[in-house]
Motif scaffolding. Sequence first.
Motif, PDB file in Angstrom:
ATOM      1  N   ARG A 286     -11.170  25.402  32.763  1.00 55.68           N
ATOM      2  CA  ARG A 286     -10.778  24.160  32.086  1.00 55.68           C
ATOM      3  C   ARG A 286     -10.162  23.174  33.075  1.00 55.68           C
ATOM      4  NH1 ARG A 286      -8.810  27.750  28.060  1.00 55.68           N
ATOM      5  NH2 ARG A 286      -6.649  27.337  28.694  1.00 55.68           N
ATOM      6  N   ALA A 287      -9.357  23.672  34.018  1.00 55.95           N
ATOM      7  CA  ALA A 287      -8.769  22.795  35.040  1.00 55.95           C
ATOM      8  C   ALA A 287      -9.862  22.146  35.879  1.00 55.95           C
ATOM      9  CB  ALA A 287      -7.807  23.590  35.924  1.00 55.95           C
ATOM     10  N   ILE A 288     -10.880  22.927  36.224  1.00 52.77           N
ATOM     11  CA  ILE A 288     -12.003  22.383  36.986  1.00 52.77           C
ATOM     12  C   ILE A 288     -12.755  21.347  36.161  1.00 52.77           C
ATOM     13  CG2 ILE A 288     -14.211  22.957  38.080  1.00 52.77           C
ATOM     14  CD1 ILE A 288     -12.929  25.682  38.829  1.00 52.77           C
ATOM     15  N   ALA A 289     -12.891  21.608  34.853  1.00 46.27           N
ATOM     16  CA  ALA A 289     -13.554  20.632  33.974  1.00 46.27           C
ATOM     17  C   ALA A 289     -12.813  19.300  33.979  1.00 46.27           C
ATOM     18  CB  ALA A 289     -13.650  21.184  32.552  1.00 46.27           C
ATOM     19  N   TRP A 290     -11.479  19.348  34.015  1.00 43.18           N
ATOM     20  CA  TRP A 290     -10.709  18.104  34.057  1.00 43.18           C
ATOM     21  C   TRP A 290     -10.905  17.378  35.391  1.00 43.18           C
ATOM     22  CZ3 TRP A 290      -9.395  15.449  30.193  1.00 43.18           C
ATOM     23  CH2 TRP A 290      -8.977  16.037  29.005  1.00 43.18           C
ATOM     24  N   MET A 291     -11.132  18.120  36.463  1.00 44.96           N
ATOM     25  CA  MET A 291     -11.455  17.481  37.739  1.00 44.96           C
ATOM     26  C   MET A 291     -12.749  16.685  37.618  1.00 44.96           C
ATOM     27  SD  MET A 291     -10.614  20.424  40.608  1.00 44.96           S
ATOM     28  CE  MET A 291     -11.090  19.314  41.932  1.00 44.96           C
ATOM     29  N   PHE A 292     -13.755  17.314  37.010  1.00 46.37           N
ATOM     30  CA  PHE A 292     -15.034  16.637  36.821  1.00 46.37           C
ATOM     31  C   PHE A 292     -14.879  15.440  35.886  1.00 46.37           C
ATOM     32  CE2 PHE A 292     -16.713  20.414  38.726  1.00 46.37           C
ATOM     33  CZ  PHE A 292     -17.955  20.061  39.238  1.00 46.37           C
ATOM     34  N   ALA A 293     -14.063  15.598  34.845  1.00 41.98           N
ATOM     35  CA  ALA A 293     -13.851  14.494  33.906  1.00 41.98           C
ATOM     36  C   ALA A 293     -13.213  13.296  34.606  1.00 41.98           C
ATOM     37  CB  ALA A 293     -12.974  14.957  32.743  1.00 41.98           C
ATOM     38  N   ALA A 294     -12.265  13.574  35.477  1.00 44.66           N
ATOM     39  CA  ALA A 294     -11.609  12.485  36.209  1.00 44.66           C
ATOM     40  C   ALA A 294     -12.615  11.708  37.047  1.00 44.66           C
ATOM     41  CB  ALA A 294     -10.500  13.053  37.097  1.00 44.66           C
ATOM     42  N   LEU A 295     -13.477  12.431  37.751  1.00 40.01           N
ATOM     43  CA  LEU A 295     -14.400  11.783  38.681  1.00 40.01           C
ATOM     44  C   LEU A 295     -15.630  11.202  37.998  1.00 40.01           C
ATOM     45  CD1 LEU A 295     -14.271  14.394  41.588  1.00 40.01           C
ATOM     46  CD2 LEU A 295     -13.156  12.165  41.496  1.00 40.01           C
ATOM     47  N   ASN A 296     -16.117  11.868  36.957  1.00 41.59           N
ATOM     48  CA  ASN A 296     -17.396  11.471  36.357  1.00 41.59           C
ATOM     49  C   ASN A 296     -17.269  10.629  35.099  1.00 41.59           C
ATOM     50  OD1 ASN A 296     -18.661  12.937  38.348  1.00 41.59           O
ATOM     51  ND2 ASN A 296     -19.031  14.725  37.079  1.00 41.59           N
ATOM     52  N   THR A 297     -16.135  10.726  34.397  1.00 40.73           N
ATOM     53  CA  THR A 297     -15.974  10.020  33.122  1.00 40.73           C
ATOM     54  C   THR A 297     -14.940   8.912  33.196  1.00 40.73           C
ATOM     55  OG1 THR A 297     -16.595  12.036  31.929  1.00 40.73           O
ATOM     56  CG2 THR A 297     -15.479  10.310  30.665  1.00 40.73           C
ATOM     57  N   VAL A 298     -13.818   9.169  33.831  1.00 40.43           N
ATOM     58  CA  VAL A 298     -12.722   8.199  33.841  1.00 40.43           C
ATOM     59  C   VAL A 298     -12.826   7.231  35.023  1.00 40.43           C
ATOM     60  CG1 VAL A 298     -10.210   7.913  33.908  1.00 40.43           C
ATOM     61  CG2 VAL A 298     -11.228   9.797  32.602  1.00 40.43           C
ATOM     62  N   GLU A 299     -13.181   7.735  36.188  1.00 41.57           N
ATOM     63  CA  GLU A 299     -13.168   6.876  37.376  1.00 41.57           C
ATOM     64  C   GLU A 299     -14.268   5.813  37.416  1.00 41.57           C
ATOM     65  OE1 GLU A 299     -11.972   7.345  41.960  1.00 41.57           O
ATOM     66  OE2 GLU A 299     -13.560   8.713  41.335  1.00 41.57           O
ATOM     67  N   PRO A 300     -15.511   6.082  36.962  1.00 43.41           N
ATOM     68  CA  PRO A 300     -16.573   5.072  37.115  1.00 43.41           C
ATOM     69  C   PRO A 300     -16.242   3.691  36.562  1.00 43.41           C
ATOM     70  CG  PRO A 300     -17.561   7.182  36.647  1.00 43.41           C
ATOM     71  CD  PRO A 300     -16.080   7.383  36.514  1.00 43.41           C
ATOM     72  N   PRO A 301     -15.734   3.558  35.319  1.00 42.83           N
ATOM     73  CA  PRO A 301     -15.423   2.201  34.863  1.00 42.83           C
ATOM     74  C   PRO A 301     -14.256   1.569  35.619  1.00 42.83           C
ATOM     75  CG  PRO A 301     -14.720   3.818  33.226  1.00 42.83           C
ATOM     76  CD  PRO A 301     -15.534   4.546  34.243  1.00 42.83           C
ATOM     77  N   ILE A 302     -13.348   2.392  36.141  1.00 46.29           N
ATOM     78  CA  ILE A 302     -12.236   1.858  36.939  1.00 46.29           C
ATOM     79  C   ILE A 302     -12.766   1.276  38.242  1.00 46.29           C
ATOM     80  CG2 ILE A 302     -10.129   2.473  38.188  1.00 46.29           C
ATOM     81  CD1 ILE A 302      -9.585   4.561  36.010  1.00 46.29           C
ATOM     82  N   LEU A 303     -13.686   1.968  38.867  1.00 49.31           N
ATOM     83  CA  LEU A 303     -14.299   1.444  40.090  1.00 49.31           C
ATOM     84  C   LEU A 303     -15.125   0.206  39.796  1.00 49.31           C
ATOM     85  CD1 LEU A 303     -15.425   4.745  41.853  1.00 49.31           C
ATOM     86  CD2 LEU A 303     -13.385   3.354  42.301  1.00 49.31           C
ATOM     87  N   GLU A 304     -15.731   0.174  38.610  1.00 48.63           N
ATOM     88  CA  GLU A 304     -16.507  -1.001  38.217  1.00 48.63           C
ATOM     89  C   GLU A 304     -15.605  -2.228  38.101  1.00 48.63           C
ATOM     90  OE1 GLU A 304     -20.037  -2.042  34.970  1.00 48.63           O
ATOM     91  OE2 GLU A 304     -18.820  -0.235  34.737  1.00 48.63           O
ATOM     92  N   LEU A 305     -14.374  -2.013  37.648  1.00 52.57           N
ATOM     93  CA  LEU A 305     -13.411  -3.113  37.553  1.00 52.57           C
ATOM     94  C   LEU A 305     -13.142  -3.701  38.932  1.00 52.57           C
ATOM     95  CD1 LEU A 305     -11.361  -4.769  35.875  1.00 52.57           C
ATOM     96  CD2 LEU A 305      -9.686  -2.953  36.349  1.00 52.57           C
ATOM     97  N   VAL A 306     -12.974  -2.834  39.919  1.00 52.89           N
ATOM     98  CA  VAL A 306     -12.757  -3.299  41.289  1.00 52.89           C
ATOM     99  C   VAL A 306     -13.959  -4.113  41.758  1.00 52.89           C
ATOM    100  CG1 VAL A 306     -12.396  -2.568  43.671  1.00 52.89           C
ATOM    101  CG2 VAL A 306     -11.255  -1.337  41.812  1.00 52.89           C
ATOM    102  N   THR A 307     -15.153  -3.626  41.442  1.00 54.20           N
ATOM    103  CA  THR A 307     -16.372  -4.315  41.864  1.00 54.20           C
ATOM    104  C   THR A 307     -16.473  -5.699  41.241  1.00 54.20           C
ATOM    105  OG1 THR A 307     -17.571  -2.228  42.167  1.00 54.20           O
ATOM    106  CG2 THR A 307     -18.888  -4.224  41.854  1.00 54.20           C
ATOM    107  N   VAL A 308     -16.278  -5.775  39.926  1.00 55.38           N
ATOM    108  CA  VAL A 308     -16.488  -7.052  39.241  1.00 55.38           C
ATOM    109  C   VAL A 308     -15.406  -8.070  39.594  1.00 55.38           C
ATOM    110  CG1 VAL A 308     -15.221  -6.532  37.099  1.00 55.38           C
ATOM    111  CG2 VAL A 308     -17.190  -8.045  37.027  1.00 55.38           C
ATOM    112  N   LYS A 309     -14.204  -7.611  39.909  1.00 52.85           N
ATOM    113  CA  LYS A 309     -13.115  -8.534  40.219  1.00 52.85           C
ATOM    114  C   LYS A 309     -13.151  -9.013  41.667  1.00 52.85           C
ATOM    115  CE  LYS A 309      -8.970  -8.095  38.565  1.00 52.85           C
ATOM    116  NZ  LYS A 309      -7.632  -7.580  38.188  1.00 52.85           N
TER     117      LYS A 309
END
Length: 217
Positions: free
Chosen positions: A96-119
């Motif tokens: 489960r801890a490993i799953a949260w690692m994947f969630a951070a990188l694959n689910t939560v981080e992409p739109p955050i990085l997109e914010l950096v790109t668009v701004k």
Amino acid sequence: MTITITAFERSPDGGMGLARDTRVRWALEEAGQPYEVRPVSFSAMKEPAHLAVHPFGQIPTYEESDLVLFESGAIVLHVASRHAGLLPDDANARVRAIAWMFAALNTVEPPILELVTVKFLEGDKPWSKDRLPLVVDRIRSRLAQLSARLGDADWLDGAFSAGDLMMVSVLLRLKPSGILNEFPGLAAYVARGEARPAYKRAFAAQLAFNTARPPAG
């Protein structure tokens, strides 16, 4: 064997902890493992010597004896798997801890990085003004889901783990935007991560690395 990681010779954030080598530094500090840092300039990142270590010409990389790794998530997982303190002993909790690692990188981080790109990278484009609210809405949706799951708990699944390390590292990218403050539970969660002695050591080391040496050239 000595662990050597690579980092920006001069980080774009000035050493404020947003570069991905900070995640690796934090994991190594949590695990109590000493390491050395090899600075890499932006030009050197695209040269054959570095591309042999990281095929996409980025940082961080990790070298220990004959093991060479790239991608911060893979490096943190390796450190967590090899040393105590970042993954639970219970097999199910560990996965489960490993799953949260994947969630951070694959689910939560992409739109955050997109914010950096668009701004910052597309800020002068005609579509930027219309696209920005859509990106922010996607971030808020993810944060609402994450906040609901975290609830009143200190960490995502029992004790602090590599899943929390990665999630906090990702959420830290939102602090300059102010969006994180809309979710007090998550803001407090990130603050708990920043308060960990291992994180403080990693942050201090990254900041010192960027301020102790004069810029190249």
